[in-house]
Design an enzyme around this catalytic site. Structure first.
Site, mmCIF file in Angstrom:
data_model
loop_
_atom_site.group_PDB
_atom_site.id
_atom_site.type_symbol
_atom_site.label_atom_id
_atom_site.label_comp_id
_atom_site.label_asym_id
_atom_site.label_seq_id
_atom_site.Cartn_x
_atom_site.Cartn_y
_atom_site.Cartn_z
ATOM 1 N N LEU A 153 0.832 -1.214 0.000
ATOM 2 C CA LEU A 153 0.000 0.000 0.000
ATOM 3 C C LEU A 153 0.859 1.254 0.000
ATOM 4 O O LEU A 153 2.005 1.237 0.456
ATOM 5 C CB LEU A 153 -0.958 0.006 1.196
ATOM 6 C CG LEU A 153 -0.411 0.034 2.633
ATOM 7 C CD1 LEU A 153 0.100 1.394 3.044
ATOM 8 C CD2 LEU A 153 -1.481 -0.423 3.591
ATOM 9 N N CYS A 263 9.676 4.233 3.408
ATOM 10 C CA CYS A 263 10.020 2.912 2.856
ATOM 11 C C CYS A 263 11.204 2.914 1.900
ATOM 12 O O CYS A 263 12.198 2.229 2.162
ATOM 13 C CB CYS A 263 8.799 2.317 2.159
ATOM 14 S SG CYS A 263 7.500 1.877 3.313
HETATM 15 N N1 NAD Z 1 4.276 2.969 5.763
HETATM 16 C C1 NAD Z 1 4.124 2.409 4.567
HETATM 17 O O1 NAD Z 1 3.679 3.047 3.619
HETATM 18 C C2 NAD Z 1 4.482 0.964 4.353
HETATM 19 C C3 NAD Z 1 4.056 0.326 3.178
HETATM 20 C C4 NAD Z 1 4.380 -1.014 3.002
HETATM 21 C C5 NAD Z 1 5.116 -1.693 3.954
HETATM 22 N N2 NAD Z 1 5.536 -1.039 5.082
HETATM 23 C C6 NAD Z 1 6.286 -1.796 6.090
HETATM 24 O O2 NAD Z 1 5.381 -2.132 7.143
HETATM 25 C C7 NAD Z 1 6.069 -2.122 8.401
HETATM 26 C C8 NAD Z 1 5.385 -1.165 9.352
HETATM 27 O O3 NAD Z 1 5.501 0.137 8.826
HETATM 28 P P1 NAD Z 1 4.699 1.371 9.440
HETATM 29 O O4 NAD Z 1 4.961 2.531 8.562
HETATM 30 O O5 NAD Z 1 3.301 0.948 9.722
HETATM 31 O O6 NAD Z 1 5.470 1.534 10.830
HETATM 32 P P2 NAD Z 1 5.064 2.462 12.076
HETATM 33 O O7 NAD Z 1 6.350 2.861 12.691
HETATM 34 O O8 NAD Z 1 4.101 3.510 11.621
HETATM 35 O O9 NAD Z 1 4.267 1.482 13.057
HETATM 36 C C9 NAD Z 1 4.855 0.407 13.709
HETATM 37 C C10 NAD Z 1 4.090 0.201 15.001
HETATM 38 O O10 NAD Z 1 4.521 -1.020 15.604
HETATM 39 C C11 NAD Z 1 4.507 -0.849 17.018
HETATM 40 N N3 NAD Z 1 5.324 -1.900 17.618
HETATM 41 C C12 NAD Z 1 6.665 -2.092 17.531
HETATM 42 N N4 NAD Z 1 7.016 -3.205 18.209
HETATM 43 C C13 NAD Z 1 5.895 -3.727 18.740
HETATM 44 C C14 NAD Z 1 5.598 -4.874 19.533
HETATM 45 N N5 NAD Z 1 6.567 -5.720 19.905
HETATM 46 N N6 NAD Z 1 4.330 -5.086 19.904
HETATM 47 C C15 NAD Z 1 3.337 -4.249 19.530
HETATM 48 N N7 NAD Z 1 3.545 -3.151 18.767
HETATM 49 C C16 NAD Z 1 4.801 -2.895 18.377
HETATM 50 C C17 NAD Z 1 5.032 0.559 17.205
HETATM 51 O O11 NAD Z 1 4.692 1.080 18.472
HETATM 52 C C18 NAD Z 1 4.326 1.296 16.048
HETATM 53 O O12 NAD Z 1 3.089 1.835 16.450
HETATM 54 C C19 NAD Z 1 7.515 -1.754 8.073
HETATM 55 O O13 NAD Z 1 8.252 -2.924 7.912
HETATM 56 C C20 NAD Z 1 7.399 -1.026 6.758
HETATM 57 O O14 NAD Z 1 8.591 -1.117 6.001
HETATM 58 C C21 NAD Z 1 5.220 0.257 5.301
#
Ligand code: NAD
Length: 460
Positions: A153, A263
């Site tokens: 996404l 990302c």
């Molecule tokens: N943001 C994007 O557009 C996007 C798109 C595709 C893939 N991704 C991937 O998805 C993953 C997440 O990205 P994001 O942007 O949502 O990250 P983010 O930093 O916005 O959110 C991550 C969340 O995980 C929580 N967290 C961390 N460790 C935890 C645990 N042990 N238990 C419970 N909660 C925990 C954090 O508090 C945080 O709220 C990454 O690997 C990213 O590369 C992101």
């Protein structure tokens, strides 16, 4: 189906809300208690179009809830998604997957009956193997399968992308897990979204390769844009001319200030590191990173050139701070390097962003935050359009020009047309085009016009 989503950030919250909307019962878990309290009060911690309504309706229908207690959510679940952050590891560029492993260990302790553990976070090849090892070590008795299901996404269009994906990638060799994933994503078959079943390691690499390719495409057109400026051609016409070729495609051929965001930069660095560890240097991607890093600061020089290289004391208004429109995400936004470069040249920077101001305050110092595009332009010597927010596409140009000390616009997203800007009396510079020569009453050249409109230096 009962689902636990571990990590309630951009990906976890959007995925959790969309999967609940498919009809499953989803508990979104986060260790950040403040975030969970906010969500329980009906507030959304991120700026994403449509997300508020989607969350509210699914909470009301009791399909979506929020928790800090991971054990309880996992114990009840048939499938557990890991959607925690995988940022760049400080100092060396590898992906920091410690949050994934911590989540895996916590999940292991709570497993109850056959459970599918699905890694949605972007993780290096082999991470799924290690997640499986961790879980097996903690719970040798548990019945589980570990699947890779990377997320594609885009922030700003996240709900649409989740519900209308080009494809869903499912990496597993386990038939029971495959069935669970097929059930979760069944509603997408109405949209005819193909599900690509593959091995876990392949799924992990597909995600990184997709991001790396897209970043390469952006960087390619940015370099072609530089060439267009020198040889007097129009990069948008070049992009259209090549993009109509189905083998190339027109998307991601928009030149700009370089890619950023949560990302691309971190994922490309991580892929390069993985490849180095396997003695396969990825030279093209190394060049992409170097070219992109250079470009962000180079954009500040695009501004300074219009002032003969001297920005000391000049007031520069920056429109758009987030790495793209329709998000408040400031992670690795190109605006940050650009603003630092302007400040290094002793410019005074005013900024405005429709959604990213709060996030920006945590990372941007010594700028004046304004409450609209027009207050940002007030008494400015130049305006730089960095993010192509809808609000910046139809500015009242007459009003803008009257507010500014010097009518200079540097449009890093090619939002406006040079002829239109010149008609409104602007000195206008964009990306990948030689500025069209405005008609001067005395028949003078564009360079003469620039010189004539060049404002006096402020008194020191
Ligand atoms: N943001 C994007 O557009 C996007 C798109 C595709 C893939 N991704 C991937 O998805 C993953 C997440 O990205 P994001 O942007 O949502 O990250 P983010 O930093 O916005 O959110 C991550 C969340 O995980 C929580 N967290 C961390 N460790 C935890 C645990 N042990 N238990 C419970 N909660 C925990 C954090 O508090 C945080 O709220 C990454 O690997 C990213 O590369 C992101």
């Amino acid at each position: 189906m009962r689902i636990a989503m571990i990590g309630t950030g951009y990906v976890g919250l959007v995925s959790g809300a969309c999967i609940a909307d498919f009809g499953h019962a989803v508990v979104c878990v986060d260790k950040d208690t403040a975030k969970i309290e906010l969500l329980r009060r009906g507030e959304i911690p991120i700026w994403e179009p449509g997300l508020h309504d989607l969350v509210r309706s699914n909470v009301r229908e009791e399909r979506l809830s929020f928790a800090t207690n991971l054990e309880e959510a996992v114990r009840e679940a048939d499938a557990v998604f890991i959607a925690v952050g995988t940022p760049s590891r400080r100092g060396d560029g590898y992906a920091d997957i410690s949050h994934v492993y911590q989540a895996a260990a916590a999940i292991a302790a709570a497993l109850n009956g056959f459970t599918v553990i699905i890694t949605k976070s972007t993780v290096p090849v082999g991470t799924g193997d290690e997640v499986e090892r961790i879980v097996r070590e903690i719970r040798p008795d548990a019945d589980f399968a570990v699947v890779s299901n990377p997320e594609f996404l885009r922030e700003g269009a996240a709900i649409h992308d989740f519900k209308h994906p080009d494809r869903v990638v499912v990496g597993t060799n386990d038939d029971r897990a495959r069935q669970v994933l097929a059930d979760i994503y069944r509603p997408l078959s109405l949209n005819q979204a193909p599900i690509v079943y593959t091995s876990r390691r392949t799924a992990e690499l597909i995600k990184y390769s997709a991001n790396a390719f897209l970043a390469t495409k952006i960087t390619f057109i940015n370099e072609i844009a530089d060439l267009c400026e020198k040889v007097g051609t129009d990069v948008q016409e070049v992009a259209r001319g090549i993009g109509l070729d189905n083998r190339i495609g027109g998307k991601f051929l928009h030149p700009g200030p370089g890619f950023g965001g949560s990302c691309f930069p971190k994922d490309i660095r991580a892929l390069i590191k993985t490849a180095q560890d396997h003695e396969v240097p990825l030279r093209i991607l190394e060049a992409v990173v170097a070219v992109n890093d250079n470009r962000k600061r180079a954009m500040a020089r695009k501004v300074s050139i219009l002032f003969s290289g001297a920005l000391r004391g000049r007031v520069i208004g920056v429109l758009g701070l987030t790495f793209k429109p329709n998000t408040d995400d400031m992670r690795e936004a190109p605006s940050l390097a650009l603003i630092t470069a302007l400040q290094d040249m002793d410019a005074k920077v005013r900024v405005f962003d429709p959604a990213g101001m709060e996030q920006a305050k945590a990372v941007l110092n010594d700028v004046t935050y304004c409450d609209s595009a027009y207050s940002c332009a007030d008494a400015a010597d130049a305006i730089v359009i960095v993010t192509e927010w809808e609000q910046f596409r139809a500015l009242d140009l007459g009003r803008l020009r009257d507010l500014m000390a010097c009518p200079v616009v540097v449009d890093l997203r090619n939002v406006y047309r040079a002829e239109e800007m010149h008609r409104h009396g602007f000195i206008y510079n964009c990306v990948g085009k030689r500025p069209a020569t405005p008609i001067l009453s005395d028949g003078g050249s564009y360079e003469q016009l620039l010189w004539a409109m060049r404002p006096p230096l402020p008194a020191s």
